[in-house]
Write a protein that holds these residues in place. Sequence first.
Motif, short mmCIF file in Angstrom:
data_model
loop_
_atom_site.label_atom_id
_atom_site.label_comp_id
_atom_site.label_asym_id
_atom_site.label_seq_id
_atom_site.Cartn_x
_atom_site.Cartn_y
_atom_site.Cartn_z
N GLU A 53 0.85 -1.19 0.00
CA GLU A 53 0.00 0.00 0.00
C GLU A 53 0.89 1.24 0.00
N VAL A 54 0.61 2.16 -0.94
CA VAL A 54 1.41 3.38 -1.07
C VAL A 54 0.46 4.55 -1.24
N LEU A 55 0.80 5.70 -0.64
CA LEU A 55 0.00 6.91 -0.76
C LEU A 55 0.52 7.76 -1.92
N THR A 56 -0.42 8.30 -2.72
CA THR A 56 -0.05 9.20 -3.81
C THR A 56 0.11 10.62 -3.26
N ALA A 57 0.44 11.56 -4.15
CA ALA A 57 0.67 12.94 -3.72
C ALA A 57 -0.57 13.57 -3.11
N ARG A 63 -2.15 0.21 -4.56
CA ARG A 63 -1.30 -0.96 -4.35
C ARG A 63 -0.36 -1.09 -5.54
N VAL A 64 0.92 -1.31 -5.23
CA VAL A 64 1.93 -1.40 -6.29
C VAL A 64 2.79 -2.63 -6.05
N VAL A 144 0.12 -1.20 -10.83
CA VAL A 144 -0.34 -0.13 -9.94
C VAL A 144 -1.86 -0.24 -9.91
N ILE A 145 -2.39 -0.69 -8.79
CA ILE A 145 -3.82 -1.00 -8.68
C ILE A 145 -4.52 0.14 -7.94
#
Length: 223
Positions: A53-57, A63-64, A144-145
């Motif tokens: 799980e990754v946060l965008t700007a 999810r990547v 990149v989901i």
Amino acid sequence: MSTITIAPRQVAIETKDGLVTRTLTSGKHRRIRGATYTIVDLREQLLTVAPQEVLTADGAQVRVSAAVRWAVGDPIAFHEKAVEPLSSVYLATQVALRDALGAVGMDALAQRGARLPVAEITAAVAAVGLEVGIRVVEVIVKDVILPAELRAAATAVLAAKQRGLAQLEAARAETAALRSLANGAQLLDRHPALATLRAIQSAPPGTQLVLRLGGGEERAPGQ
């Protein structure tokens, strides 16, 4: 005399009394009494990074997942610098992906999909890999989901865009047809004989047409 044979694309690190004495390349070598040998594979390998799980700007969560193509670049550093050198590369890949996605907004990400700055990601991971004897060939961003609601919104926008293009094309075709009709009407107004000829051509077979020529009448069969 005892010997050791090293297979192609492998090396052996010879240690004695706690010190590295030499690195043996492929081929047959004489063993040193009391020395130990550690085989290191030099072939390219693949390290899979599990989805995270990754946060965008703009704070959206995606999810990547990724994969790292790597090979041992420095056998001694790979053997001595870290207990688990691949763990360092794994962590560096996670951090590089987080940094890359953290600089991209959701709108841009939805448009570009998984086309992230892989050159910058690879460079960041390669710098860490170099410290532990690993040569990073490439970091591949596999998926990149986006969240389900954002995927649905992106699909709706795409569908609306396609409908708009279809309507625009239909309007262009209708305008072209009307322009053709207008040009044809102007041509018939300027050349009445063409209108008469057109009427004869379009009349059903056997039809008698009355033509007015110079004040008189003349009948002509339809074609």
